[in-house]
Design an enzyme around this catalytic site. Structure first.
Site, PDB file in Angstrom:
ATOM      1  N   GLY A 213       0.697  -1.258   0.025  1.00  3.30           N
ATOM      2  CA  GLY A 213      -0.127  -0.050   0.110  1.00  3.30           C
ATOM      3  C   GLY A 213       0.977   1.178   0.009  1.00  3.30           C
ATOM      4  O   GLY A 213       0.403   2.422   0.555  1.00  3.30           O
TER       5      GLY A 213
ATOM      6  N   SER B 294      -4.678  -0.281  13.872  1.00  5.65           N
ATOM      7  CA  SER B 294      -5.491   1.113  13.806  1.00  5.65           C
ATOM      8  C   SER B 294      -5.992   0.933  15.247  1.00  5.65           C
ATOM      9  O   SER B 294      -6.264  -0.038  15.865  1.00  5.65           O
ATOM     10  CB  SER B 294      -6.649   0.797  12.878  1.00  5.65           C
ATOM     11  OG  SER B 294      -7.548   2.130  13.009  1.00  5.65           O
TER      12      SER B 294
ATOM     13  N   TYR C 276     -13.598  -4.084   9.232  1.00  5.78           N
ATOM     14  CA  TYR C 276     -12.361  -3.432   9.296  1.00  5.78           C
ATOM     15  C   TYR C 276     -11.781  -3.380  10.807  1.00  5.78           C
ATOM     16  O   TYR C 276     -10.644  -3.664  11.078  1.00  5.78           O
ATOM     17  CB  TYR C 276     -12.330  -1.735   9.021  1.00  5.78           C
ATOM     18  CG  TYR C 276     -11.245  -1.127   8.937  1.00  5.78           C
ATOM     19  CD1 TYR C 276     -10.474  -0.995   7.856  1.00  5.78           C
ATOM     20  CD2 TYR C 276     -10.937  -0.186  10.102  1.00  5.78           C
ATOM     21  CE1 TYR C 276      -9.223  -0.461   7.885  1.00  5.78           C
ATOM     22  CE2 TYR C 276      -9.754   0.840   9.969  1.00  5.78           C
ATOM     23  CZ  TYR C 276      -8.911   0.620   9.062  1.00  5.78           C
ATOM     24  OH  TYR C 276      -7.749   1.315   8.981  1.00  5.78           O
TER      25      TYR C 276
ATOM     26  N   LYS D  52      -8.202  -5.374  11.796  1.00  6.95           N
ATOM     27  CA  LYS D  52      -7.238  -4.682  12.553  1.00  6.95           C
ATOM     28  C   LYS D  52      -7.028  -5.325  14.003  1.00  6.95           C
ATOM     29  O   LYS D  52      -5.755  -5.364  14.430  1.00  6.95           O
ATOM     30  CB  LYS D  52      -7.758  -2.990  12.711  1.00  6.95           C
ATOM     31  CG  LYS D  52      -7.630  -2.242  11.505  1.00  6.95           C
ATOM     32  CD  LYS D  52      -6.358  -2.474  10.689  1.00  6.95           C
ATOM     33  CE  LYS D  52      -6.273  -1.634   9.348  1.00  6.95           C
ATOM     34  NZ  LYS D  52      -4.959  -1.438   8.582  1.00  6.95           N
TER      35      LYS D  52
END
Length: 253
Positions: free
Chosen positions: A13, A142, A154, A158
């Site tokens: 990324g 995160s 998400y 994480k």
């Protein structure tokens, strides 16, 4: 063993945002950097900027959720730059979706990138670190690992990365490889810009509102994460492993 004289780093990324900032920072510190990203042109632009600044960079298109693509990308990096000893698992995606509206495809897509993808890249790369007897793995988790309204997929991914990090630290420590995670808070990025749009705010307003709840009084920048990653991949961080460092402008949890 000690860090190689000409270390090679892979940043997933790496085309924009946190990944691009980390890639640029590592290049300035002497790493040859492979910028892996699904967006081939953006990855090429980031690599070109690094090269223009005097660094060494290679852009590689890669869907990290695809096992064959990860294997091919790793082989390409080794052939062009040499065996990697640093891996920064940064690639991620987290579109908002409430649990009643979330489709199986959305769930699988987000976990595929944020959890499966990090596993695939780590598995493909780790043999080179072990062979060198020295290595650094940094995974971007995160503060959403503690829970995130409207993004349970998400948040789950994480949180999973934290367990992944701590388990690998135990497994790889005897081989001279440290494994740590960084958990960013609010960082100026495409993802937080998308959140602003979803909430009907300008991005400037969204940042101002977020900053009001952050003890240091500002939102984070990609460079804040790059500073922390720089330390964690350094020789000086050899006694730091299995840790999750919250870079969020205040206490989290």
């Amino acid at each position: 063993m000690t860090r190689p004289e000409h270390p090679v780093a892979i940043v997933t990324g790496g085309a924009r945002g946190i990944g691009a900032a980390v890639a640029a920072r590592l290049a300035r510190e002497g790493h040859a950097v492979a910028v892996l990203d699904l967006d081939e042109q953006a990855a090429a632009d980031t690599a070109a900027a690094i090269s223009a600044a005097g660094g060494t960079a290679l852009a590689v298109r890669c869907d990290i959720a695809d096992e064959a693509a990860v294997t091919a990308a790793t082989d390409q990096v080794v052939a062009a730059l040499g065996p990697p000893t640093v891996l920064v698992n940064n690639a991620g995606a987290g579109p908002a979706a409430g649990i009643t509206e979330m489709t199986v495809e959305q769930w699988d897509h987000v976990l595929g990138i944020n959890l499966r993808g990090h596993f695939l890249v780590t598995r493909a790369v780790v043999g080179h670190l072990v062979a060198a007897g020295w290595g650094r793995i940094v995974t971007i988790s995160s503060i959403s690992a503690h829970g995130d309204d409207g993004r349970s997929h998400y948040s789950s991914a994480k949180a999973g990365l934290i367990g992944f990090t701590r388990s690998l630290a135990l497994e790889l420590g005897p081989h001279g490889v440290t494994v740590n995670a960084i958990a960013p808070g609010f960082i100026v990025s495409d993802m937080t810009a998308a959140s602003a749009q979803r909430l009907g705010r300008t991005f400037e307003e969204h940042q101002r509102i977020a900053a009001e709840s952050i003890p240091v009084g500002r939102v984070g920048r990609p460079e804040d994460i790059a500073h922390t990653a720089s330390y964690l991949v350094s020789p000086e961080a050899g006694f730091v492993t299995g840790q999750v460092i919250h870079v969020a402008g205040g206490p989290v949890g």
